[in-house]
Design an enzyme around this catalytic site. Sequence first.
Site, PDB file in Angstrom:
ATOM      1  N   CYS A 286       0.807  -1.233   0.000  1.00  0.00           N
ATOM      2  CA  CYS A 286       0.000   0.000   0.000  1.00  0.00           C
ATOM      3  C   CYS A 286       0.836   1.277   0.000  1.00  0.00           C
ATOM      4  O   CYS A 286       0.326   2.344  -0.354  1.00  0.00           O
ATOM      5  CB  CYS A 286      -0.950   0.019   1.189  1.00  0.00           C
ATOM      6  SG  CYS A 286      -2.157  -1.294   1.111  1.00  0.00           S
TER       7      CYS A 286
ATOM      8  N   GLY B  50       0.452  -3.842   4.241  1.00  0.00           N
ATOM      9  CA  GLY B  50       0.204  -5.272   4.396  1.00  0.00           C
ATOM     10  C   GLY B  50       1.473  -6.023   4.768  1.00  0.00           C
ATOM     11  O   GLY B  50       2.585  -5.599   4.451  1.00  0.00           O
TER      12      GLY B  50
ATOM     13  N   CYS C 196      -0.443   2.379   6.750  1.00  0.00           N
ATOM     14  CA  CYS C 196      -0.152   1.022   7.194  1.00  0.00           C
ATOM     15  C   CYS C 196       0.081   0.202   5.930  1.00  0.00           C
ATOM     16  O   CYS C 196      -0.367   0.574   4.853  1.00  0.00           O
ATOM     17  CB  CYS C 196      -1.293   0.454   8.022  1.00  0.00           C
ATOM     18  SG  CYS C 196      -2.880   0.363   7.170  1.00  0.00           S
TER      19      CYS C 196
ATOM     20  N   HIS D 126      -8.986   3.698  -2.292  1.00  0.00           N
ATOM     21  CA  HIS D 126      -7.614   3.273  -2.014  1.00  0.00           C
ATOM     22  C   HIS D 126      -7.104   2.365  -3.137  1.00  0.00           C
ATOM     23  O   HIS D 126      -7.142   1.143  -3.022  1.00  0.00           O
ATOM     24  CB  HIS D 126      -7.608   2.553  -0.655  1.00  0.00           C
ATOM     25  CG  HIS D 126      -6.284   1.993  -0.239  1.00  0.00           C
ATOM     26  ND1 HIS D 126      -5.080   2.424  -0.747  1.00  0.00           N
ATOM     27  CD2 HIS D 126      -5.966   1.020   0.656  1.00  0.00           C
ATOM     28  CE1 HIS D 126      -4.085   1.744  -0.182  1.00  0.00           C
ATOM     29  NE2 HIS D 126      -4.604   0.877   0.657  1.00  0.00           N
TER      30      HIS D 126
HETATM   31  C1  LIG Z   1     -14.800  -4.717   2.289  1.00  0.00           C
HETATM   32  C2  LIG Z   1     -14.905  -5.240   0.883  1.00  0.00           C
HETATM   33  C3  LIG Z   1     -14.703  -6.765   0.842  1.00  0.00           C
HETATM   34  C4  LIG Z   1     -16.308  -4.893   0.362  1.00  0.00           C
HETATM   35  O1  LIG Z   1     -16.399  -5.255  -0.967  1.00  0.00           O
HETATM   36  P1  LIG Z   1     -17.743  -5.003  -1.795  1.00  0.00           P
HETATM   37  O2  LIG Z   1     -18.814  -5.827  -1.216  1.00  0.00           O
HETATM   38  O3  LIG Z   1     -17.381  -5.182  -3.234  1.00  0.00           O
HETATM   39  O4  LIG Z   1     -18.011  -3.483  -1.434  1.00  0.00           O
HETATM   40  P2  LIG Z   1     -18.807  -2.345  -2.147  1.00  0.00           P
HETATM   41  O5  LIG Z   1     -18.010  -1.111  -2.010  1.00  0.00           O
HETATM   42  O6  LIG Z   1     -19.233  -2.776  -3.500  1.00  0.00           O
HETATM   43  O7  LIG Z   1     -20.084  -2.219  -1.198  1.00  0.00           O
HETATM   44  C5  LIG Z   1     -21.009  -3.268  -1.065  1.00  0.00           C
HETATM   45  C6  LIG Z   1     -22.314  -2.698  -0.617  1.00  0.00           C
HETATM   46  O8  LIG Z   1     -22.216  -2.203   0.710  1.00  0.00           O
HETATM   47  C7  LIG Z   1     -23.057  -1.062   0.850  1.00  0.00           C
HETATM   48  N1  LIG Z   1     -22.254   0.117   1.196  1.00  0.00           N
HETATM   49  C8  LIG Z   1     -20.909   0.278   1.065  1.00  0.00           C
HETATM   50  N2  LIG Z   1     -20.552   1.495   1.506  1.00  0.00           N
HETATM   51  C9  LIG Z   1     -21.664   2.109   1.925  1.00  0.00           C
HETATM   52  C10 LIG Z   1     -21.934   3.380   2.494  1.00  0.00           C
HETATM   53  N3  LIG Z   1     -20.959   4.275   2.711  1.00  0.00           N
HETATM   54  N4  LIG Z   1     -23.219   3.674   2.815  1.00  0.00           N
HETATM   55  C11 LIG Z   1     -24.210   2.794   2.582  1.00  0.00           C
HETATM   56  N5  LIG Z   1     -24.012   1.580   2.040  1.00  0.00           N
HETATM   57  C12 LIG Z   1     -22.760   1.233   1.741  1.00  0.00           C
HETATM   58  C13 LIG Z   1     -23.763  -0.883  -0.471  1.00  0.00           C
HETATM   59  O9  LIG Z   1     -24.968  -1.599  -0.427  1.00  0.00           O
HETATM   60  C14 LIG Z   1     -22.831  -1.534  -1.434  1.00  0.00           C
HETATM   61  O10 LIG Z   1     -23.439  -1.999  -2.595  1.00  0.00           O
HETATM   62  P3  LIG Z   1     -23.682  -0.996  -3.866  1.00  0.00           P
HETATM   63  O11 LIG Z   1     -22.392  -0.403  -4.220  1.00  0.00           O
HETATM   64  O12 LIG Z   1     -24.212  -1.893  -4.934  1.00  0.00           O
HETATM   65  O13 LIG Z   1     -24.646   0.069  -3.396  1.00  0.00           O
HETATM   66  C15 LIG Z   1     -13.847  -4.593  -0.063  1.00  0.00           C
HETATM   67  O14 LIG Z   1     -14.138  -3.222  -0.236  1.00  0.00           O
HETATM   68  C16 LIG Z   1     -12.460  -4.744   0.515  1.00  0.00           C
HETATM   69  O15 LIG Z   1     -11.855  -5.813   0.427  1.00  0.00           O
HETATM   70  N6  LIG Z   1     -11.891  -3.646   1.095  1.00  0.00           N
HETATM   71  C17 LIG Z   1     -10.584  -3.678   1.685  1.00  0.00           C
HETATM   72  C18 LIG Z   1      -9.545  -3.524   0.615  1.00  0.00           C
HETATM   73  C19 LIG Z   1      -8.169  -3.747   1.177  1.00  0.00           C
HETATM   74  O16 LIG Z   1      -7.896  -4.703   1.876  1.00  0.00           O
HETATM   75  N7  LIG Z   1      -7.252  -2.833   0.862  1.00  0.00           N
HETATM   76  C20 LIG Z   1      -5.916  -2.897   1.386  1.00  0.00           C
HETATM   77  C21 LIG Z   1      -5.919  -2.351   2.758  1.00  0.00           C
HETATM   78  S1  LIG Z   1      -4.462  -2.766   3.621  1.00  0.00           S
END
Ligand SMILES: CC(C)(COP(=O)(O)OP(=O)(O)OC[C@H]1O[C@@H](n2cnc3c(N)ncnc32)[C@H](O)[C@@H]1OP(=O)(O)O)[C@@H](O)C(=O)NCCC(=O)NCCS
Length: 381
Positions: free
Chosen positions: A94, A369, A367, A337
Amino acid sequence: MDAYLIEARRTAIGRAHPDKGLFREVRADELLAELMRRTLAEMETGEELTAALDDVYIGCVGQHLEQGKNIARLALLLAGLPETLPGVTINRLCASSLQAFNFAASTIAAGDADLLLAGGVEHMTHVPMQAATDYHRGLLSRYEFPFNNMGLTAEKVARDFGVSRHDQDSFAVESHRRALAAREAGHFDREILPIDTPDGPARQDQSPRPGTSLEALAQLKPVFAADGTVTAGNSSPLNDGASLTLLASSAACKRFGLKPRARVAGFAVVGLDPCTMGMGPVPAIRRLLEKTGLSLDTIDRFELNEAFASQAVACIRELRLDPEKVNPYGGAIALGHPLGGTGTRLITTLINGLEQSGGRYGIASLCIGHGQGMATLIERL
Ligand SMILES: CC(C)(COP(=O)(O)OP(=O)(O)OC[C@H]1O[C@@H](n2cnc3c(N)ncnc32)[C@H](O)[C@@H]1OP(=O)(O)O)[C@@H](O)C(=O)NCCC(=O)NCCS
Protein backbone atom coordinates in the site's frame (compact mmCIF):
# COMPACT_ATOMS: atom_id res chain seq x y z
CA MET A 1 21.09 18.53 -0.24
CA ASP A 2 17.35 18.99 -0.24
CA ALA A 3 14.71 17.55 -2.55
CA TYR A 4 11.74 19.71 -3.49
CA LEU A 5 8.20 18.86 -4.46
CA ILE A 6 7.35 20.80 -7.59
CA GLU A 7 4.04 19.32 -8.68
CA ALA A 8 1.57 16.72 -7.47
CA ARG A 9 -1.42 15.51 -9.44
CA ARG A 10 -3.75 12.57 -9.49
CA THR A 11 -6.56 11.03 -11.45
CA ALA A 12 -10.05 10.82 -10.04
CA ILE A 13 -10.40 7.53 -8.16
CA GLY A 14 -12.87 5.10 -9.71
CA ARG A 15 -14.64 2.15 -8.11
CA ALA A 16 -13.19 -1.22 -9.05
CA HIS A 17 -16.32 -2.54 -10.70
CA PRO A 18 -16.65 -4.30 -14.07
CA ASP A 19 -19.91 -2.48 -14.94
CA LYS A 20 -19.92 0.70 -12.86
CA GLY A 21 -16.21 1.57 -12.54
CA LEU A 22 -15.13 4.94 -14.01
CA PHE A 23 -12.04 3.36 -15.55
CA ARG A 24 -13.45 -0.05 -16.45
CA GLU A 25 -12.52 0.59 -20.08
CA VAL A 26 -9.20 2.35 -19.41
CA ARG A 27 -6.13 0.19 -18.80
CA ALA A 28 -3.75 0.79 -15.89
CA ASP A 29 -0.88 1.68 -18.22
CA GLU A 30 -3.10 4.12 -20.15
CA LEU A 31 -4.30 5.73 -16.93
CA LEU A 32 -0.76 6.30 -15.73
CA ALA A 33 0.53 7.37 -19.16
CA GLU A 34 -2.26 9.91 -19.52
CA LEU A 35 -1.55 11.31 -16.05
CA MET A 36 2.16 11.63 -16.92
CA ARG A 37 1.41 13.34 -20.21
CA ARG A 38 -1.13 15.76 -18.77
CA THR A 39 0.86 16.61 -15.66
CA LEU A 40 3.83 17.70 -17.77
CA ALA A 41 1.67 19.38 -20.41
CA GLU A 42 0.01 21.54 -17.72
CA MET A 43 3.38 22.92 -16.61
CA GLU A 44 4.68 26.10 -18.20
CA THR A 45 8.13 24.62 -18.81
CA GLY A 46 6.80 21.10 -19.34
CA GLU A 47 8.64 20.41 -22.58
CA GLU A 48 12.00 21.50 -21.23
CA LEU A 49 11.40 19.55 -18.02
CA THR A 50 10.40 16.40 -19.92
CA ALA A 51 13.66 16.48 -21.84
CA ALA A 52 15.65 16.90 -18.61
CA LEU A 53 13.97 14.15 -16.52
CA ASP A 54 16.45 11.66 -15.05
CA ASP A 55 14.18 8.74 -14.17
CA VAL A 56 10.62 7.69 -13.31
CA TYR A 57 9.80 5.78 -10.10
CA ILE A 58 6.34 4.20 -9.97
CA GLY A 59 4.70 2.25 -7.16
CA CYS A 60 2.40 -0.62 -8.07
CA VAL A 61 1.35 -3.66 -6.05
CA GLY A 62 -0.09 -6.12 -8.55
CA GLN A 63 2.77 -6.21 -11.01
CA HIS A 64 1.23 -8.61 -13.50
CA LEU A 65 -1.10 -8.50 -16.54
CA GLU A 66 -1.44 -4.87 -17.72
CA GLN A 67 0.48 -3.71 -14.63
CA GLY A 68 3.36 -6.11 -15.23
CA LYS A 69 6.79 -5.98 -16.81
CA ASN A 70 7.74 -2.62 -15.30
CA ILE A 71 4.72 -0.40 -15.83
CA ALA A 72 6.85 2.71 -15.09
CA ARG A 73 8.84 2.21 -18.29
CA LEU A 74 5.89 1.00 -20.38
CA ALA A 75 3.64 3.87 -19.33
CA LEU A 76 6.28 6.52 -20.01
CA LEU A 77 6.77 5.10 -23.52
CA LEU A 78 3.00 5.05 -24.00
CA ALA A 79 2.89 8.67 -22.85
CA GLY A 80 5.38 9.60 -25.57
CA LEU A 81 8.09 10.64 -23.13
CA PRO A 82 11.65 10.31 -24.47
CA GLU A 83 12.94 6.77 -25.10
CA THR A 84 16.12 7.85 -23.33
CA LEU A 85 14.15 8.22 -20.08
CA PRO A 86 14.32 5.08 -17.87
CA GLY A 87 11.65 3.93 -15.43
CA VAL A 88 11.44 1.53 -12.50
CA THR A 89 8.48 -0.04 -10.66
CA ILE A 90 8.54 -0.38 -6.89
CA ASN A 91 6.50 -2.57 -4.56
CA ARG A 92 5.99 -1.77 -0.90
CA LEU A 93 2.34 -2.83 -1.07
CA CYS A 94 0.00 0.00 0.00
CA ALA A 95 2.93 2.41 0.45
CA SER A 96 4.48 1.68 -2.96
CA SER A 97 4.13 5.18 -4.37
CA LEU A 98 5.13 6.81 -1.08
CA GLN A 99 8.23 4.61 -1.30
CA ALA A 100 8.74 5.78 -4.89
CA PHE A 101 8.48 9.37 -3.62
CA ASN A 102 10.93 8.74 -0.76
CA PHE A 103 13.42 6.98 -3.05
CA ALA A 104 13.20 9.91 -5.45
CA ALA A 105 13.84 12.40 -2.63
CA SER A 106 16.83 10.32 -1.44
CA THR A 107 18.29 10.09 -4.94
CA ILE A 108 18.07 13.85 -5.36
CA ALA A 109 19.42 14.47 -1.85
CA ALA A 110 22.40 12.22 -2.65
CA GLY A 111 23.14 14.33 -5.74
CA ASP A 112 22.42 11.42 -8.10
CA ALA A 113 19.55 13.09 -9.99
CA ASP A 114 18.02 16.54 -10.50
CA LEU A 115 14.53 15.84 -11.82
CA LEU A 116 12.43 12.77 -11.12
CA LEU A 117 8.83 11.72 -11.56
CA ALA A 118 7.50 9.60 -8.70
CA GLY A 119 4.01 8.21 -8.49
CA GLY A 120 1.88 5.12 -8.49
CA VAL A 121 -1.03 3.30 -10.03
CA GLU A 122 -3.41 0.44 -9.32
CA HIS A 123 -6.31 -0.83 -11.38
CA MET A 124 -8.07 -3.23 -9.05
CA THR A 125 -10.83 -3.92 -11.62
CA HIS A 126 -8.39 -5.32 -14.16
CA VAL A 127 -5.76 -6.65 -11.73
CA PRO A 128 -7.58 -7.83 -8.58
CA MET A 129 -5.79 -7.66 -5.24
CA GLN A 130 -5.43 -11.44 -4.96
CA ALA A 131 -4.43 -12.07 -8.59
CA ALA A 132 -1.35 -14.27 -9.09
CA THR A 133 -0.42 -14.69 -5.42
CA ASP A 134 1.17 -17.82 -4.01
CA TYR A 135 2.01 -17.44 -0.31
CA HIS A 136 4.31 -19.95 1.35
CA ARG A 137 2.32 -22.34 3.54
CA GLY A 138 4.83 -21.89 6.32
CA LEU A 139 4.00 -18.19 6.50
CA LEU A 140 0.25 -18.70 6.38
CA SER A 141 0.38 -21.18 9.27
CA ARG A 142 2.80 -19.18 11.38
CA TYR A 143 0.28 -16.53 12.36
CA GLU A 144 -2.98 -16.77 14.30
CA PHE A 145 -5.02 -16.33 11.08
CA PRO A 146 -4.10 -15.88 7.42
CA PHE A 147 -2.15 -12.65 7.82
CA ASN A 148 -2.66 -11.84 4.13
CA ASN A 149 -6.36 -11.16 4.79
CA MET A 150 -6.28 -7.45 5.52
CA GLY A 151 -9.86 -7.48 6.81
CA LEU A 152 -8.92 -9.96 9.54
CA THR A 153 -6.03 -7.74 10.60
CA ALA A 154 -8.58 -4.92 10.88
CA GLU A 155 -10.80 -7.14 13.06
CA LYS A 156 -7.85 -7.90 15.33
CA VAL A 157 -6.94 -4.22 15.67
CA ALA A 158 -10.59 -3.46 16.52
CA ARG A 159 -10.51 -6.10 19.29
CA ASP A 160 -7.02 -5.36 20.63
CA PHE A 161 -7.54 -1.60 20.74
CA GLY A 162 -11.21 -1.57 21.70
CA VAL A 163 -12.54 0.16 18.58
CA SER A 164 -16.27 -0.62 18.55
CA ARG A 165 -18.51 -1.01 15.52
CA HIS A 166 -20.07 2.34 16.41
CA ASP A 167 -16.64 4.02 16.55
CA GLN A 168 -15.76 2.56 13.14
CA ASP A 169 -19.05 3.51 11.50
CA SER A 170 -18.93 7.05 12.95
CA PHE A 171 -15.42 7.47 11.57
CA ALA A 172 -16.59 6.27 8.13
CA VAL A 173 -19.56 8.65 8.12
CA GLU A 174 -17.20 11.55 8.89
CA SER A 175 -14.80 10.47 6.12
CA HIS A 176 -17.64 10.66 3.57
CA ARG A 177 -18.92 13.94 5.00
CA ARG A 178 -15.48 15.56 4.74
CA ALA A 179 -14.78 14.19 1.24
CA LEU A 180 -18.09 15.47 -0.09
CA ALA A 181 -17.64 18.85 1.61
CA ALA A 182 -14.11 19.17 0.15
CA ARG A 183 -15.41 18.31 -3.31
CA GLU A 184 -18.27 20.78 -2.95
CA ALA A 185 -15.81 23.52 -1.93
CA GLY A 186 -13.66 22.78 -5.00
CA HIS A 187 -10.70 21.66 -2.89
CA PHE A 188 -9.82 18.81 -5.24
CA ASP A 189 -9.76 20.99 -8.37
CA ARG A 190 -6.05 21.68 -7.85
CA GLU A 191 -5.19 17.98 -7.67
CA ILE A 192 -7.41 15.98 -10.04
CA LEU A 193 -6.53 15.93 -13.75
CA PRO A 194 -9.47 14.66 -15.81
CA ILE A 195 -8.71 11.47 -17.76
CA ASP A 196 -10.77 10.65 -20.87
CA THR A 197 -13.00 7.59 -20.71
CA PRO A 198 -15.65 6.35 -23.15
CA ASP A 199 -18.20 8.00 -20.81
CA GLY A 200 -16.37 11.36 -20.93
CA PRO A 201 -13.63 12.92 -18.78
CA ALA A 202 -13.40 11.46 -15.25
CA ARG A 203 -13.34 14.50 -12.98
CA GLN A 204 -14.66 13.26 -9.64
CA ASP A 205 -13.86 10.48 -7.22
CA GLN A 206 -16.50 7.79 -7.47
CA SER A 207 -16.44 6.26 -3.99
CA PRO A 208 -17.74 9.08 -1.75
CA ARG A 209 -21.41 8.26 -1.10
CA PRO A 210 -23.84 11.07 -0.35
CA GLY A 211 -26.31 9.90 2.25
CA THR A 212 -23.81 7.77 4.16
CA SER A 213 -25.32 7.67 7.64
CA LEU A 214 -24.81 5.75 10.86
CA GLU A 215 -28.19 4.12 10.33
CA ALA A 216 -27.29 2.93 6.80
CA LEU A 217 -23.87 1.67 7.88
CA ALA A 218 -25.34 -0.16 10.88
CA GLN A 219 -27.36 -2.30 8.44
CA LEU A 220 -24.25 -3.72 6.75
CA LYS A 221 -23.08 -7.20 7.71
CA PRO A 222 -19.47 -7.88 8.71
CA VAL A 223 -17.59 -9.19 5.67
CA PHE A 224 -14.47 -10.81 7.07
CA ALA A 225 -15.69 -12.51 10.27
CA ALA A 226 -19.29 -13.44 11.05
CA ASP A 227 -19.02 -12.11 14.61
CA GLY A 228 -16.86 -9.15 13.57
CA THR A 229 -17.31 -5.40 13.13
CA VAL A 230 -15.57 -4.65 9.82
CA THR A 231 -18.00 -4.05 6.93
CA ALA A 232 -17.97 -2.72 3.36
CA GLY A 233 -18.97 0.63 4.86
CA ASN A 234 -16.09 1.04 7.31
CA SER A 235 -13.35 -0.44 5.03
CA SER A 236 -11.58 1.31 2.21
CA PRO A 237 -13.20 0.13 -1.03
CA LEU A 238 -11.51 -1.46 -4.07
CA ASN A 239 -10.43 1.17 -6.60
CA ASP A 240 -8.69 2.24 -9.79
CA GLY A 241 -6.50 5.35 -9.84
CA ALA A 242 -3.06 6.92 -10.30
CA SER A 243 -1.06 9.78 -8.80
CA LEU A 244 2.16 11.51 -9.79
CA THR A 245 4.66 13.97 -8.33
CA LEU A 246 7.61 15.85 -9.78
CA LEU A 247 10.65 16.29 -7.54
CA ALA A 248 13.67 18.48 -8.20
CA SER A 249 17.02 19.50 -6.77
CA SER A 250 17.72 23.13 -5.93
CA ALA A 251 19.98 23.29 -9.02
CA ALA A 252 17.08 22.15 -11.24
CA CYS A 253 14.75 24.66 -9.55
CA LYS A 254 17.19 27.45 -10.44
CA ARG A 255 17.86 26.19 -13.95
CA PHE A 256 14.21 25.85 -14.91
CA GLY A 257 12.81 28.64 -12.76
CA LEU A 258 10.69 26.18 -10.76
CA LYS A 259 8.85 27.30 -7.67
CA PRO A 260 8.89 24.43 -5.17
CA ARG A 261 5.62 23.79 -3.35
CA ALA A 262 7.33 21.90 -0.51
CA ARG A 263 10.60 20.49 0.79
CA VAL A 264 10.77 16.79 1.54
CA ALA A 265 11.79 17.00 5.18
CA GLY A 266 12.14 13.33 6.13
CA PHE A 267 10.71 9.83 6.06
CA ALA A 268 10.66 6.62 8.05
CA VAL A 269 9.69 3.02 7.49
CA VAL A 270 9.19 0.29 10.10
CA GLY A 271 8.14 -3.33 10.45
CA LEU A 272 5.66 -4.77 12.97
CA ASP A 273 3.46 -7.81 13.61
CA PRO A 274 1.73 -8.66 10.29
CA CYS A 275 -1.47 -9.52 12.21
CA THR A 276 -1.81 -5.91 13.38
CA MET A 277 -0.39 -4.28 10.26
CA GLY A 278 -2.94 -1.46 10.61
CA MET A 279 -0.96 -0.01 13.50
CA GLY A 280 2.03 0.68 11.20
CA PRO A 281 1.61 4.48 11.21
CA VAL A 282 2.17 4.60 14.99
CA PRO A 283 5.83 3.45 15.06
CA ALA A 284 6.44 5.04 11.63
CA ILE A 285 5.30 8.51 12.72
CA ARG A 286 7.16 8.19 16.03
CA ARG A 287 10.36 7.24 14.21
CA LEU A 288 9.89 10.10 11.73
CA LEU A 289 9.49 12.66 14.53
CA GLU A 290 12.54 11.26 16.29
CA LYS A 291 14.60 11.47 13.08
CA THR A 292 13.52 15.03 12.29
CA GLY A 293 13.51 16.33 15.87
CA LEU A 294 10.00 17.74 15.48
CA SER A 295 7.23 17.35 18.03
CA LEU A 296 3.75 16.14 17.16
CA ASP A 297 2.15 19.53 17.86
CA THR A 298 4.26 21.24 15.16
CA ILE A 299 2.55 19.11 12.49
CA ASP A 300 -0.36 21.00 10.93
CA ARG A 301 -1.93 18.26 8.87
CA PHE A 302 -1.89 14.49 8.56
CA GLU A 303 -2.95 12.38 5.61
CA LEU A 304 -3.37 9.02 7.28
CA ASN A 305 -4.47 6.29 4.92
CA GLU A 306 -7.80 4.84 6.01
CA ALA A 307 -7.31 1.20 5.04
CA PHE A 308 -9.98 0.42 7.63
CA ALA A 309 -11.76 2.62 10.17
CA SER A 310 -10.61 0.32 13.01
CA GLN A 311 -6.92 0.90 12.35
CA ALA A 312 -7.32 4.61 11.56
CA VAL A 313 -9.18 5.22 14.82
CA ALA A 314 -6.69 3.10 16.81
CA CYS A 315 -3.71 4.97 15.29
CA ILE A 316 -5.27 8.38 16.00
CA ARG A 317 -5.90 7.36 19.61
CA GLU A 318 -2.47 5.78 20.18
CA LEU A 319 -0.67 8.79 18.77
CA ARG A 320 -3.10 11.22 20.46
CA LEU A 321 -3.60 13.08 17.19
CA ASP A 322 -6.09 15.91 16.95
CA PRO A 323 -8.85 14.36 14.76
CA GLU A 324 -9.42 17.77 13.15
CA LYS A 325 -5.89 17.67 11.71
CA VAL A 326 -6.28 14.17 10.26
CA ASN A 327 -7.71 13.78 6.75
CA PRO A 328 -9.61 17.08 6.68
CA TYR A 329 -10.69 16.30 3.09
CA GLY A 330 -11.80 12.78 3.98
CA GLY A 331 -9.74 9.65 3.62
CA ALA A 332 -9.58 6.37 1.76
CA ILE A 333 -12.86 5.02 3.18
CA ALA A 334 -14.63 7.71 1.17
CA LEU A 335 -12.10 8.69 -1.49
CA GLY A 336 -10.86 5.18 -2.26
CA HIS A 337 -7.61 3.27 -2.01
CA PRO A 338 -6.07 2.20 -5.33
CA LEU A 339 -3.18 0.45 -3.52
CA GLY A 340 -0.05 1.48 -5.47
CA GLY A 341 -1.62 4.83 -6.35
CA THR A 342 -2.39 5.88 -2.80
CA GLY A 343 0.98 6.99 -1.37
CA THR A 344 1.48 9.92 -3.72
CA ARG A 345 -2.29 10.56 -3.65
CA LEU A 346 -1.76 11.32 0.03
CA ILE A 347 1.18 13.63 -0.79
CA THR A 348 -0.97 15.36 -3.45
CA THR A 349 -3.84 15.96 -1.06
CA LEU A 350 -1.43 16.91 1.72
CA ILE A 351 0.36 19.69 -0.15
CA ASN A 352 -2.93 20.86 -1.61
CA GLY A 353 -4.47 20.99 1.88
CA LEU A 354 -1.43 22.71 3.42
CA GLU A 355 -1.59 25.38 0.73
CA GLN A 356 -5.32 25.87 1.15
CA SER A 357 -5.15 26.04 4.95
CA GLY A 358 -1.81 27.85 5.29
CA GLY A 359 -0.14 25.07 7.31
CA ARG A 360 3.60 24.45 7.28
CA TYR A 361 4.35 20.82 8.15
CA GLY A 362 2.38 17.80 6.97
CA ILE A 363 2.79 14.06 7.37
CA ALA A 364 1.54 11.36 4.99
CA SER A 365 1.43 7.91 6.54
CA LEU A 366 0.16 4.44 5.68
CA CYS A 367 -0.15 1.02 7.19
CA ILE A 368 1.22 -1.65 4.91
CA GLY A 369 0.20 -5.27 4.40
CA HIS A 370 2.39 -7.98 5.95
CA GLY A 371 3.19 -5.59 8.79
CA GLN A 372 4.99 -2.39 7.87
CA GLY A 373 4.38 1.32 8.33
CA MET A 374 5.65 4.38 6.50
CA ALA A 375 5.54 8.12 7.13
CA THR A 376 6.84 11.10 5.14
CA LEU A 377 7.15 14.70 6.28
CA ILE A 378 6.89 17.66 3.93
CA GLU A 379 7.36 21.34 4.70
CA ARG A 380 5.27 23.72 2.62
CA LEU A 381 7.33 26.57 1.18
C1 LIG B 1 -14.80 -4.72 2.29
C2 LIG B 1 -14.90 -5.24 0.88
C3 LIG B 1 -14.70 -6.76 0.84
C4 LIG B 1 -16.31 -4.89 0.36
O1 LIG B 1 -16.40 -5.25 -0.97
P1 LIG B 1 -17.74 -5.00 -1.79
O2 LIG B 1 -18.81 -5.83 -1.22
O3 LIG B 1 -17.38 -5.18 -3.23
O4 LIG B 1 -18.01 -3.48 -1.43
P2 LIG B 1 -18.81 -2.35 -2.15
O5 LIG B 1 -18.01 -1.11 -2.01
O6 LIG B 1 -19.23 -2.78 -3.50
O7 LIG B 1 -20.08 -2.22 -1.20
C5 LIG B 1 -21.01 -3.27 -1.07
C6 LIG B 1 -22.31 -2.70 -0.62
O8 LIG B 1 -22.22 -2.20 0.71
C7 LIG B 1 -23.06 -1.06 0.85
N1 LIG B 1 -22.25 0.12 1.20
C8 LIG B 1 -20.91 0.28 1.07
N2 LIG B 1 -20.55 1.49 1.51
C9 LIG B 1 -21.66 2.11 1.93
C10 LIG B 1 -21.93 3.38 2.49
N3 LIG B 1 -20.96 4.28 2.71
N4 LIG B 1 -23.22 3.67 2.81
C11 LIG B 1 -24.21 2.79 2.58
N5 LIG B 1 -24.01 1.58 2.04
C12 LIG B 1 -22.76 1.23 1.74
C13 LIG B 1 -23.76 -0.88 -0.47
O9 LIG B 1 -24.97 -1.60 -0.43
C14 LIG B 1 -22.83 -1.53 -1.43
O10 LIG B 1 -23.44 -2.00 -2.60
P3 LIG B 1 -23.68 -1.00 -3.87
O11 LIG B 1 -22.39 -0.40 -4.22
O12 LIG B 1 -24.21 -1.89 -4.93
O13 LIG B 1 -24.65 0.07 -3.40
C15 LIG B 1 -13.85 -4.59 -0.06
O14 LIG B 1 -14.14 -3.22 -0.24
C16 LIG B 1 -12.46 -4.74 0.52
O15 LIG B 1 -11.86 -5.81 0.43
N6 LIG B 1 -11.89 -3.65 1.10
C17 LIG B 1 -10.58 -3.68 1.69
C18 LIG B 1 -9.54 -3.52 0.62
C19 LIG B 1 -8.17 -3.75 1.18
O16 LIG B 1 -7.90 -4.70 1.88
N7 LIG B 1 -7.25 -2.83 0.86
C20 LIG B 1 -5.92 -2.90 1.39
C21 LIG B 1 -5.92 -2.35 2.76
S1 LIG B 1 -4.46 -2.77 3.62
